[in-house]
Design a protein around this motif. Structure first.
Motif, mmCIF file in Angstrom:
data_model
loop_
_atom_site.group_PDB
_atom_site.id
_atom_site.type_symbol
_atom_site.label_atom_id
_atom_site.label_comp_id
_atom_site.label_asym_id
_atom_site.label_seq_id
_atom_site.Cartn_x
_atom_site.Cartn_y
_atom_site.Cartn_z
ATOM 1 N N PRO A 208 0.788 -1.446 0.274
ATOM 2 C CA PRO A 208 -0.013 0.041 -0.099
ATOM 3 C C PRO A 208 1.005 1.606 0.050
ATOM 4 C CG PRO A 208 -0.865 -2.074 1.451
ATOM 5 C CD PRO A 208 0.497 -2.237 1.370
ATOM 6 N N VAL A 209 0.684 1.834 -1.072
ATOM 7 C CA VAL A 209 1.365 3.507 -0.206
ATOM 8 C C VAL A 209 1.353 4.304 0.945
ATOM 9 C CG1 VAL A 209 1.428 5.813 -2.277
ATOM 10 C CG2 VAL A 209 0.280 4.004 -3.328
ATOM 11 N N PRO A 210 2.231 4.330 0.919
ATOM 12 C CA PRO A 210 2.123 5.124 2.260
ATOM 13 C C PRO A 210 1.971 6.827 2.319
ATOM 14 C CG PRO A 210 4.778 4.679 1.771
ATOM 15 C CD PRO A 210 3.897 4.434 0.828
ATOM 16 N N ALA A 211 1.425 6.673 3.197
ATOM 17 C CA ALA A 211 -0.202 8.156 3.724
ATOM 18 C C ALA A 211 0.913 9.388 3.223
ATOM 19 C CB ALA A 211 -0.463 8.348 5.057
ATOM 20 N N ALA A 212 2.068 9.101 4.201
ATOM 21 C CA ALA A 212 2.780 10.968 3.417
ATOM 22 C C ALA A 212 2.706 10.584 1.389
ATOM 23 C CB ALA A 212 4.548 10.385 3.766
ATOM 24 N N LEU A 213 2.612 9.466 1.344
ATOM 25 C CA LEU A 213 2.971 10.106 -0.463
ATOM 26 C C LEU A 213 1.672 10.494 -0.944
ATOM 27 C CD1 LEU A 213 5.696 7.040 -1.221
ATOM 28 C CD2 LEU A 213 6.224 9.357 -0.943
ATOM 29 N N ARG A 214 0.247 10.048 -0.292
ATOM 30 C CA ARG A 214 -0.513 10.735 -0.580
ATOM 31 C C ARG A 214 -0.865 11.869 -0.719
ATOM 32 N NH1 ARG A 214 -4.230 5.610 1.716
ATOM 33 N NH2 ARG A 214 -2.932 3.876 1.594
ATOM 34 N N HIS A 215 -0.305 13.409 -0.728
ATOM 35 C CA HIS A 215 -0.148 14.588 -1.114
ATOM 36 C C HIS A 215 -0.547 14.781 -2.750
ATOM 37 C CE1 HIS A 215 0.646 18.522 -0.174
ATOM 38 N NE2 HIS A 215 0.428 18.053 1.283
ATOM 39 N N PRO A 216 -1.592 15.678 -2.051
ATOM 40 C CA PRO A 216 -2.800 15.545 -3.734
ATOM 41 C C PRO A 216 -1.519 16.860 -4.784
ATOM 42 C CG PRO A 216 -3.226 17.483 -2.073
ATOM 43 C CD PRO A 216 -2.261 16.658 -1.025
ATOM 44 N N VAL A 217 -0.346 17.302 -3.866
ATOM 45 C CA VAL A 217 0.863 18.578 -4.743
ATOM 46 C C VAL A 217 1.366 17.075 -4.979
ATOM 47 C CG1 VAL A 217 2.868 20.085 -4.225
ATOM 48 C CG2 VAL A 217 0.513 20.353 -3.086
ATOM 49 N N LEU A 218 1.623 16.235 -4.570
ATOM 50 C CA LEU A 218 3.288 15.147 -4.915
ATOM 51 C C LEU A 218 2.064 14.655 -6.011
ATOM 52 C CD1 LEU A 218 4.203 13.480 -2.107
ATOM 53 C CD2 LEU A 218 5.493 15.275 -3.865
ATOM 54 N N PHE A 219 0.830 14.293 -5.920
ATOM 55 C CA PHE A 219 0.145 13.838 -7.318
ATOM 56 C C PHE A 219 -0.014 14.601 -8.607
ATOM 57 C CE2 PHE A 219 -1.597 9.696 -7.860
ATOM 58 C CZ PHE A 219 -2.947 9.833 -9.118
ATOM 59 N N ARG A 220 0.261 15.897 -8.378
ATOM 60 C CA ARG A 220 0.120 17.252 -9.379
ATOM 61 C C ARG A 220 1.662 17.053 -10.323
ATOM 62 N NH1 ARG A 220 -2.449 22.600 -7.806
ATOM 63 N NH2 ARG A 220 -1.777 23.214 -10.557
ATOM 64 N N GLY A 221 2.498 16.407 -9.355
ATOM 65 C CA GLY A 221 3.614 16.329 -10.472
ATOM 66 C C GLY A 221 3.842 15.300 -12.243
ATOM 67 N N VAL A 222 2.939 14.287 -11.517
ATOM 68 C CA VAL A 222 2.011 13.124 -12.856
ATOM 69 C C VAL A 222 1.791 14.435 -13.750
ATOM 70 C CG1 VAL A 222 1.721 11.486 -13.307
ATOM 71 C CG2 VAL A 222 1.486 11.600 -11.056
#
Length: 222
Positions: A208-222
């Motif tokens: 499972p993806v760690p909670a710390a990596l579920r930040h919406p800003v990180l996903f905007r990197g995609v």
């Protein structure tokens, strides 16, 4: 009997209490109906203002890999996805939309299967499609397309997290803009092609993806 008047008064008192209880039960039920979509009419009421893009009937999977559209498939099973793709294509024609989210309220409702087959239909229609498996707990797109899990979304998000300052959203977005060349290179390493031309998959990892990596800003990197 001295207790008889008390019993009589208690009997009369029970009637209004019962009425109040029935009213409270009715109010509770109405409040629950507004909060939850328990019946088909609840769905119709909640989403009456939205356009229905398609209707996918229940599908029976006969093997370990659910239906993925191919010319050999039963037309009754593939037609709903082709119709859904036509509706999506028509909707995108009149807008600049390039992203489509497939989600549901609970597990096991078919969002992964619909996403996989819709992506397949879009690719067969000539579009270049990137299917991102954002199911944090139990991803399945790698299974549908027979892909390894060593290169995945969590790997990319960790790279993004190492280079942005999440203490300030504005600063983090600036970091993403500055790092666009590196992000493109890293993304190309984790995106995997499939047997279907024009269709690529960004799968998720074995854990499972760690909670710390579920930040919406990180996903905007995609």
């Amino acid at each position: 009997d001295e207790a008889s008047p008390w019993r009589a008064e208690a009997g009369w008192l029970a009637v209004p209490l019962l009425i109040v209880a029935l009213i409270l039960a009715w109010v509770w039920q109405r409040w629950q109906e507004k909060r939850f979509l328990a019946r088909p009419r609840d769905v119709q009421r909640a989403f009456a203002h939205l356009v229905c893009l398609g209707d996918i009937p229940p599908l029976q999977s006969t093997n370990a890999r659910p239906l993925l559209l191919s010319p050999a498939d039963d037309a009754a099973a593939t037609q709903p996805f082709e119709t859904l793709y036509a509706s999506v294509q028509l909707a995108f024609t009149f807008s600049n939309q390039q992203y489509l989210l497939v989600t549901s309220a609970d597990r096991g409702e078919g969002k992964s299967l619909v996403a996989a087959n819709l992506a397949q239909a879009c690719a067969q229609g000539g579009r270049r499609v990137l299917l991102i498996d954002g199911h944090w707990e139990s991803p399945s797109q790698h299974h549908y397309f027979g892909l390894p899990r060593r290169r995945n979304l969590a790997t990319f998000l960790q790279r993004v997290a190492d280079m942005v300052d999440l203490r300030s959203e504005a600063r983090a977005l600036v970091n993403l803009v500055d790092a666009r060349p590196q992000l493109s290179e890293w993304l190309s390493r984790v995106v995997q092609p499939t047997a279907q031309p024009h269709l690529f998959v960004l799968s998720n990892g074995a854990e499972p993806v760690p909670a710390a990596l579920r930040h919406p800003v990180l996903f905007r990197g995609v």
